[in-house]
Design a protein around this motif. Sequence first.
Motif, PDB file in Angstrom:
ATOM      1  N   ALA A  20       3.935-101.345  17.883  1.00  0.00           N
ATOM      2  CA  ALA A  20       3.111-100.206  17.470  1.00  0.00           C
ATOM      3  C   ALA A  20       3.420 -98.976  18.305  1.00  0.00           C
ATOM      4  CB  ALA A  20       1.629-100.568  17.585  1.00  0.00           C
ATOM      5  N   LEU A  21       3.842 -99.198  19.564  1.00  0.00           N
ATOM      6  CA  LEU A  21       4.151 -98.070  20.439  1.00  0.00           C
ATOM      7  C   LEU A  21       5.646 -97.718  20.407  1.00  0.00           C
ATOM      8  CD1 LEU A  21       1.880 -98.745  23.569  1.00  0.00           C
ATOM      9  CD2 LEU A  21       1.352 -97.546  21.465  1.00  0.00           C
ATOM     10  N   ARG A  42       0.835 -89.286  18.109  1.00  0.00           N
ATOM     11  CA  ARG A  42      -0.381 -90.118  18.090  1.00  0.00           C
ATOM     12  C   ARG A  42      -0.755 -90.598  19.494  1.00  0.00           C
ATOM     13  NH1 ARG A  42       1.442 -94.787  14.383  1.00  0.00           N
ATOM     14  NH2 ARG A  42       3.275 -94.414  15.676  1.00  0.00           N
ATOM     15  N   PHE A  43       0.192 -90.493  20.428  1.00  0.00           N
ATOM     16  CA  PHE A  43      -0.031 -91.003  21.780  1.00  0.00           C
ATOM     17  C   PHE A  43      -0.486 -89.909  22.748  1.00  0.00           C
ATOM     18  CE2 PHE A  43       3.724 -94.060  20.811  1.00  0.00           C
ATOM     19  CZ  PHE A  43       2.973 -94.661  19.827  1.00  0.00           C
ATOM     20  N   ILE A  44      -0.761 -88.711  22.210  1.00  0.00           N
ATOM     21  CA  ILE A  44      -1.119 -87.581  23.071  1.00  0.00           C
ATOM     22  C   ILE A  44      -2.457 -87.835  23.771  1.00  0.00           C
ATOM     23  CG2 ILE A  44      -1.848 -85.147  23.013  1.00  0.00           C
ATOM     24  CD1 ILE A  44       0.355 -84.694  20.911  1.00  0.00           C
ATOM     25  N   GLY A  45      -2.509 -87.470  25.043  1.00  0.00           N
ATOM     26  CA  GLY A  45      -3.729 -87.601  25.826  1.00  0.00           C
ATOM     27  C   GLY A  45      -4.451 -86.274  25.930  1.00  0.00           C
ATOM     28  N   PRO A  47      -4.424 -82.629  23.973  1.00  0.00           N
ATOM     29  CA  PRO A  47      -3.899 -81.814  22.881  1.00  0.00           C
ATOM     30  C   PRO A  47      -3.487 -80.406  23.316  1.00  0.00           C
ATOM     31  CG  PRO A  47      -5.982 -82.845  22.269  1.00  0.00           C
ATOM     32  CD  PRO A  47      -5.807 -83.047  23.740  1.00  0.00           C
ATOM     33  N   HIS A  53      -0.667 -89.747  26.749  1.00  0.00           N
ATOM     34  CA  HIS A  53      -1.713 -90.350  27.576  1.00  0.00           C
ATOM     35  C   HIS A  53      -1.102 -91.298  28.600  1.00  0.00           C
ATOM     36  CE1 HIS A  53      -5.360 -92.658  28.529  1.00  0.00           C
ATOM     37  NE2 HIS A  53      -5.992 -91.557  28.159  1.00  0.00           N
ATOM     38  N   VAL A  56      -0.413 -94.952  27.698  1.00  0.00           N
ATOM     39  CA  VAL A  56       0.793 -95.318  26.959  1.00  0.00           C
ATOM     40  C   VAL A  56       1.899 -95.699  27.941  1.00  0.00           C
ATOM     41  CG1 VAL A  56       2.333 -94.636  25.098  1.00  0.00           C
ATOM     42  CG2 VAL A  56       0.149 -93.511  25.338  1.00  0.00           C
TER      43      VAL A  56
ATOM     44  N   SER B  26     -11.446 -85.634  21.768  1.00  0.00           N
ATOM     45  CA  SER B  26     -10.422 -84.784  22.371  1.00  0.00           C
ATOM     46  C   SER B  26      -9.187 -85.551  22.830  1.00  0.00           C
ATOM     47  CB  SER B  26     -11.022 -83.985  23.540  1.00  0.00           C
ATOM     48  OG  SER B  26     -11.266 -84.855  24.636  1.00  0.00           O
ATOM     49  N   ILE B  27      -9.211 -86.885  22.723  1.00  0.00           N
ATOM     50  CA  ILE B  27      -8.052 -87.678  23.138  1.00  0.00           C
ATOM     51  C   ILE B  27      -7.440 -88.390  21.925  1.00  0.00           C
ATOM     52  CG2 ILE B  27      -7.219 -89.491  24.696  1.00  0.00           C
ATOM     53  CD1 ILE B  27      -9.671 -89.056  26.423  1.00  0.00           C
ATOM     54  N   PRO B  28      -6.335 -87.853  21.378  1.00  0.00           N
ATOM     55  CA  PRO B  28      -5.719 -88.485  20.205  1.00  0.00           C
ATOM     56  C   PRO B  28      -5.395 -89.963  20.424  1.00  0.00           C
ATOM     57  CG  PRO B  28      -4.753 -86.334  20.574  1.00  0.00           C
ATOM     58  CD  PRO B  28      -5.659 -86.599  21.743  1.00  0.00           C
ATOM     59  N   TYR B  29      -4.933 -90.327  21.626  1.00  0.00           N
ATOM     60  CA  TYR B  29      -4.548 -91.725  21.866  1.00  0.00           C
ATOM     61  C   TYR B  29      -5.753 -92.672  21.788  1.00  0.00           C
ATOM     62  CZ  TYR B  29      -2.031 -95.732  23.760  1.00  0.00           C
ATOM     63  OH  TYR B  29      -1.455 -96.964  23.934  1.00  0.00           O
ATOM     64  N   PHE B  32      -6.116 -93.372  18.213  1.00  0.00           N
ATOM     65  CA  PHE B  32      -5.057 -94.293  17.782  1.00  0.00           C
ATOM     66  C   PHE B  32      -5.427 -95.736  18.113  1.00  0.00           C
ATOM     67  CE2 PHE B  32      -1.217 -96.704  19.007  1.00  0.00           C
ATOM     68  CZ  PHE B  32      -0.520 -96.691  17.797  1.00  0.00           C
ATOM     69  N   LYS B  53      -2.676-104.484  15.810  1.00  0.00           N
ATOM     70  CA  LYS B  53      -1.659-103.784  16.602  1.00  0.00           C
ATOM     71  C   LYS B  53      -1.962-103.807  18.113  1.00  0.00           C
ATOM     72  CE  LYS B  53      -3.311 -98.967  16.549  1.00  0.00           C
ATOM     73  NZ  LYS B  53      -4.408 -98.821  15.578  1.00  0.00           N
ATOM     74  N   ALA B  70      -5.392 -99.085  28.817  1.00  0.00           N
ATOM     75  CA  ALA B  70      -5.650 -97.762  28.238  1.00  0.00           C
ATOM     76  C   ALA B  70      -7.126 -97.626  27.856  1.00  0.00           C
ATOM     77  CB  ALA B  70      -4.759 -97.550  27.017  1.00  0.00           C
ATOM     78  N   GLU B  73      -8.975 -97.035  31.009  1.00  0.00           N
ATOM     79  CA  GLU B  73      -8.698 -95.702  31.554  1.00  0.00           C
ATOM     80  C   GLU B  73      -9.422 -94.613  30.754  1.00  0.00           C
ATOM     81  OE1 GLU B  73      -4.562 -94.884  32.464  1.00  0.00           O
ATOM     82  OE2 GLU B  73      -4.970 -92.730  32.595  1.00  0.00           O
ATOM     83  N   PRO B 101     -11.591 -78.648  20.867  1.00  0.00           N
ATOM     84  CA  PRO B 101     -10.428 -78.842  21.730  1.00  0.00           C
ATOM     85  C   PRO B 101     -10.127 -77.624  22.624  1.00  0.00           C
ATOM     86  CG  PRO B 101      -9.946 -79.542  19.490  1.00  0.00           C
ATOM     87  CD  PRO B 101     -11.311 -78.925  19.464  1.00  0.00           C
TER      88      PRO B 101
END
Lengths: 140, 169
Positions: A20-21, A42-45, A47, A53, A56, B26-29, B32, B53, B70, B73, B101
């Motif tokens: 997935a990553l 999609r892995f952004i911590g 924006p 992040h 990840v 505010s945190i896209p991950y 996800f 997943k 994660a 965290e 944001p």
Amino acid sequence: MIDKPEFAKVFMEAVPHNNALGMKLISVGDGVVETEMPYDERFIGDPKTGVIHGGVVYALMDASSGTAVIAHKSNPVSTATIDLRIDYMRSATPGQTIRARAECYHVTRTVAFIRATATDDDRDNPVATATGTFTVEHAE
Amino acid sequence: MNRKKPEPMQVVKQRRDGALTALAASIPYAQFLGIEFERRGDELTSTLKYDDKLIGNPMLPALHGGATAAFLEVTAVIELSWASLWTDIENGTIDVDTLGPDTLPRLPKTIDFTVDYLRSGLPRDAYARARVNRSGRRYASVHVEAWQDNRSKLFAQATGHFLMPSRDG
């Protein structure tokens, strides 16, 4: 005799979360592996900056470390993380692939000791380093 | 005595929930991974919604240590940010209606994070709560605990150090 690189590749890439990553195994040595994971929005911590992040990077370090244990010459069949500490040195540059190198530097009958480093395109300045201990499971 | 009349409950709830929603979004991950937050007063509990997943060991099966880390965290960072914003949320210094944001204060940055894996994470929802042990002007230390079916049987815990965002933007 098992095919070590193939076993390590399966161990790394057949795992749903690693998949997935987008993690890939690049090279395998005796207790040493190199891996990479492409940038993904999609892995952004954060924006505001587009920086991925830390979690990840942690996941890549954890997966790479476990694979380094599997790649050790003592032939463990399975492993699990006991503990892993990550130090974040700097933000990864947005858009760049993260590469990790994990090394299993000591193994006892029951415990594997690992250290790992993650970088982006600037190979001389690590994004993060990690140290940890893993279980070692041998075939009966 | 001329005490200020308490605000209507709905106003208080709306303000607090609005701030929490904006913070978590505010945190896209975190989106996800499927992390959600619930609030009772100022106490937060996060949930990692189970998804295939998140699996790290398909044989057992068990959650991936990286997904668990994660989750812990994100929980630590949101708790820390929430705790430091609480006063501003309560006295209205932060306008929740315009919180997005671009207007949210920067999140704390992780310096280091250490996870203890106590037992394997089962393929089902996980919960976590964080405790800020020390929050100074520049640095903070936070402890997080995660469990699944049984609150007293943690499957992972973590401690991390964080760099606090500067208060003047």
